[in-house]
Scaffold this active site. Structure first.
Site: not given
Length: 141
Positions: A7, A33, A49, A96, A103
């Site tokens: 991840c 981002d 996680h 999506g 997040h």
């Protein structure tokens, strides 16, 4: 995911992958981002996680929301262009989600920013809305 089952957000949190961190505490990390919708686009990520909303608890959910609120205030005060803020969370592939570590996107918005949110918005009758509400209420019980 990068590689076999690795991840990227866990790698960032562990310090094994690069990120531009804007905030971190015991519960969350907020990073820019790397493919932002607008300049200043931040991701708020829980340190532990978890793939989606069903995997979190109220304490982590509150920490994510609190951090997003603080980041939103900071974006407006930062000097970056930010006339508004859009919060977005995709939970599952059909929604999506493309990194399967929960997040929350905190996206600065302004007129003409090029960000487009589309849907086929349709009015639904009160009868159907009430039926849908009953189904959701029953599932919450």
């Amino acid at each position: 995911m990068i590689g076999m089952g690795v991840c990227i957000f866990c790698e960032i949190i562990a310090g094994r992958a690069e990120a531009s961190v804007v905030y971190d505490d015991d519960n969350v990390v907020a990073i820019l981002d790397h493919k932002p919708a607008t300049v200043g686009h931040v991701l708020v990520i829980p340190r532990v996680h978890m793939a989606g909303l069903a995997d979190t608890d109220d304490a982590i959910g509150a920490a994510i929301w609190r951090t997003a609120r603080h980041v939103s205030v900071a974006l407006r005060a930062s000097g970056l262009r930010c006339d508004g803020v859009r919060l977005s969370l995709a939970d599952g592939e059909a929604a999506g989600q493309d990194v399967f570590h929960l997040h929350l996107h905190v996206v600065p918005r302004y007129p003409g920013d090029g960000v487009v949110v589309t849907a086929d918005w349709k009015k639904r009758s009160r009868e159907f809305l009430d039926q849908d509400a009953a189904l959701i209420r029953d599932a919450l019980a």
